[in-house]
Design an enzyme around this catalytic site. Sequence first.
Site, PDB file in Angstrom:
ATOM      1  N   HIS A  16       0.842  -1.206   0.000  1.00  0.00           N
ATOM      2  CA  HIS A  16       0.000   0.000   0.000  1.00  0.00           C
ATOM      3  C   HIS A  16       0.874   1.252   0.000  1.00  0.00           C
ATOM      4  O   HIS A  16       1.279   1.754   1.048  1.00  0.00           O
ATOM      5  CB  HIS A  16      -0.936   0.005   1.215  1.00  0.00           C
ATOM      6  CG  HIS A  16      -1.998   1.068   1.149  1.00  0.00           C
ATOM      7  ND1 HIS A  16      -3.349   0.773   1.074  1.00  0.00           N
ATOM      8  CD2 HIS A  16      -1.909   2.420   1.125  1.00  0.00           C
ATOM      9  CE1 HIS A  16      -4.035   1.903   1.013  1.00  0.00           C
ATOM     10  NE2 HIS A  16      -3.181   2.916   1.048  1.00  0.00           N
ATOM     11  N   HIS A  18       1.284   4.989  -2.499  1.00  0.00           N
ATOM     12  CA  HIS A  18       0.764   5.793  -3.611  1.00  0.00           C
ATOM     13  C   HIS A  18       1.918   6.418  -4.394  1.00  0.00           C
ATOM     14  O   HIS A  18       2.781   7.082  -3.805  1.00  0.00           O
ATOM     15  CB  HIS A  18      -0.137   6.908  -3.085  1.00  0.00           C
ATOM     16  CG  HIS A  18      -1.408   6.402  -2.481  1.00  0.00           C
ATOM     17  ND1 HIS A  18      -2.598   6.382  -3.173  1.00  0.00           N
ATOM     18  CD2 HIS A  18      -1.677   5.892  -1.256  1.00  0.00           C
ATOM     19  CE1 HIS A  18      -3.553   5.880  -2.387  1.00  0.00           C
ATOM     20  NE2 HIS A  18      -3.014   5.562  -1.218  1.00  0.00           N
ATOM     21  N   GLY A 185     -10.110   7.966  -1.722  1.00  0.00           N
ATOM     22  CA  GLY A 185     -10.777   9.267  -1.599  1.00  0.00           C
ATOM     23  C   GLY A 185     -11.789   9.323  -0.469  1.00  0.00           C
ATOM     24  O   GLY A 185     -11.753   8.501   0.447  1.00  0.00           O
ATOM     25  N   HIS A 213      -9.872   1.317  -0.174  1.00  0.00           N
ATOM     26  CA  HIS A 213      -9.618   2.130   1.017  1.00  0.00           C
ATOM     27  C   HIS A 213     -10.923   2.153   1.814  1.00  0.00           C
ATOM     28  O   HIS A 213     -11.942   2.640   1.311  1.00  0.00           O
ATOM     29  CB  HIS A 213      -9.298   3.575   0.625  1.00  0.00           C
ATOM     30  CG  HIS A 213      -7.894   3.800   0.157  1.00  0.00           C
ATOM     31  ND1 HIS A 213      -7.423   3.341  -1.054  1.00  0.00           N
ATOM     32  CD2 HIS A 213      -6.864   4.472   0.738  1.00  0.00           C
ATOM     33  CE1 HIS A 213      -6.161   3.722  -1.196  1.00  0.00           C
ATOM     34  NE2 HIS A 213      -5.792   4.411  -0.119  1.00  0.00           N
ATOM     35  N   GLU A 216     -10.596   3.856   7.080  1.00  0.00           N
ATOM     36  CA  GLU A 216      -9.420   4.654   7.445  1.00  0.00           C
ATOM     37  C   GLU A 216      -9.911   5.771   8.369  1.00  0.00           C
ATOM     38  O   GLU A 216      -9.594   5.822   9.542  1.00  0.00           O
ATOM     39  CB  GLU A 216      -8.748   5.224   6.197  1.00  0.00           C
ATOM     40  CG  GLU A 216      -7.539   6.091   6.502  1.00  0.00           C
ATOM     41  CD  GLU A 216      -6.857   6.667   5.253  1.00  0.00           C
ATOM     42  OE1 GLU A 216      -5.769   7.214   5.408  1.00  0.00           O
ATOM     43  OE2 GLU A 216      -7.427   6.579   4.138  1.00  0.00           O
ATOM     44  N   ASP A 295       2.323   4.208   2.645  1.00  0.00           N
ATOM     45  CA  ASP A 295       1.222   5.034   2.140  1.00  0.00           C
ATOM     46  C   ASP A 295       1.716   6.206   1.284  1.00  0.00           C
ATOM     47  O   ASP A 295       1.625   6.158   0.068  1.00  0.00           O
ATOM     48  CB  ASP A 295       0.341   5.520   3.302  1.00  0.00           C
ATOM     49  CG  ASP A 295      -1.080   5.840   2.880  1.00  0.00           C
ATOM     50  OD1 ASP A 295      -1.448   5.550   1.718  1.00  0.00           O
ATOM     51  OD2 ASP A 295      -1.845   6.376   3.700  1.00  0.00           O
ATOM     52  N   ASP A 296       2.232   7.271   1.921  1.00  0.00           N
ATOM     53  CA  ASP A 296       2.675   8.475   1.187  1.00  0.00           C
ATOM     54  C   ASP A 296       3.974   9.013   1.786  1.00  0.00           C
ATOM     55  O   ASP A 296       3.985  10.032   2.486  1.00  0.00           O
ATOM     56  CB  ASP A 296       1.584   9.552   1.246  1.00  0.00           C
ATOM     57  CG  ASP A 296       0.314   9.116   0.525  1.00  0.00           C
ATOM     58  OD1 ASP A 296       0.223   9.318  -0.697  1.00  0.00           O
ATOM     59  OD2 ASP A 296      -0.575   8.548   1.184  1.00  0.00           O
TER      60      ASP A 296
END
Length: 359
Positions: A16, A18, A185, A213, A216, A295-296
């Site tokens: 996971h 992005h 989103g 997703h 969360e 994740d990011d």
Amino acid sequence: MECSPPVFDKPKIELHVHLDGAIKPETILHFGKKRGIHLPADTVDGLMKQISYSEPESLTYFLQKFDLYMAAIAGDQEAIQRIAYEFVEMKAKEGVIYVEVRYCPHLLANCGVDPIPWNQKKGDVTPDDVVRTVNQGLKEGEKDFNIKVKSILCCMRNQPSWSPEIVELCKKYWNDTVVAIDLAGDESVAAGCSDHRKAYEEAERCGIHRTVHAGEVGTSHVIKEAVNILKAERIGHGYHIFEDEQLYKQLLEKNIHFELCPLSSHLTGACKTSFKEHPVIRFMKDGANYSLNTDDPLIFRSTIDTDYRIARDYMKFTEEEFKKLNINAAKSCFLEEQDKNKLVCKLHEAYGMVKSTEF
């Protein structure tokens, strides 16, 4: 922190992460300057002060960070190919041997997409061009850095009109790095929306893997929708599953995989507890099927080691637990069965465990 040896210095799997949240700041500055696109700073330090943050905020605050830099990359095929290639290099350096990277093709396009994102002028890069270009970058990276990479295409909850094209792109580029569809989103937008549902039904019909997703920042009901309506095989995040113990029990029985992101969940405000009381601990103690992911990493200034360090220092994770969660990640990845078995065997070997008897 960067100089200390990795917490788990063995091959890792990441499921996971992005692509647009894992870009080198130098690359953003390079293309911003080259394309004459205004950025909030013109040095790496200055840019990182604007883009990254280290204290818990809201998911909305986090998502606004993309507005600051995405226009420098979107709509430029050279930039798109480069961020894909550099992503593979980044993960190889972190000791990741298999990664699934996700992105929404429409958010990197500037043509054939409505609305055109990031206040871009209309150009000539379509969502199809984006997928083709990302694939080129990923495949070059695979070759150069000896790591296996697949990709997942994201539908966006607040843009259901994009979903039919996203599932078609999954079909067109199936196994040409693309292995799955995702829904990301705003979780307050129902997953049962007809365009999202139809896209997932088509994905299931064509044998395209499905992750969502869910839970969360949304409630456990969003997870129930993901599993029952969209037939998700994996859940992105899922921390709010514990609001519904019966659902949690069902998903444990079904061996549904949870893609957990400890640092991300803290900084986006998805989990309000301290790391010492984080939902990840419950997943671990219950022997759930889960992985640890970044994740990011651009926005959180992190690497996979950051999340492992948090798990070790605050959640009492042991070396054995790290081995186990990586094997679970390998078993729950979206590779073809034969390749998946090879990956699991590779981990067993690297971890000094008995080789798998599966052939």
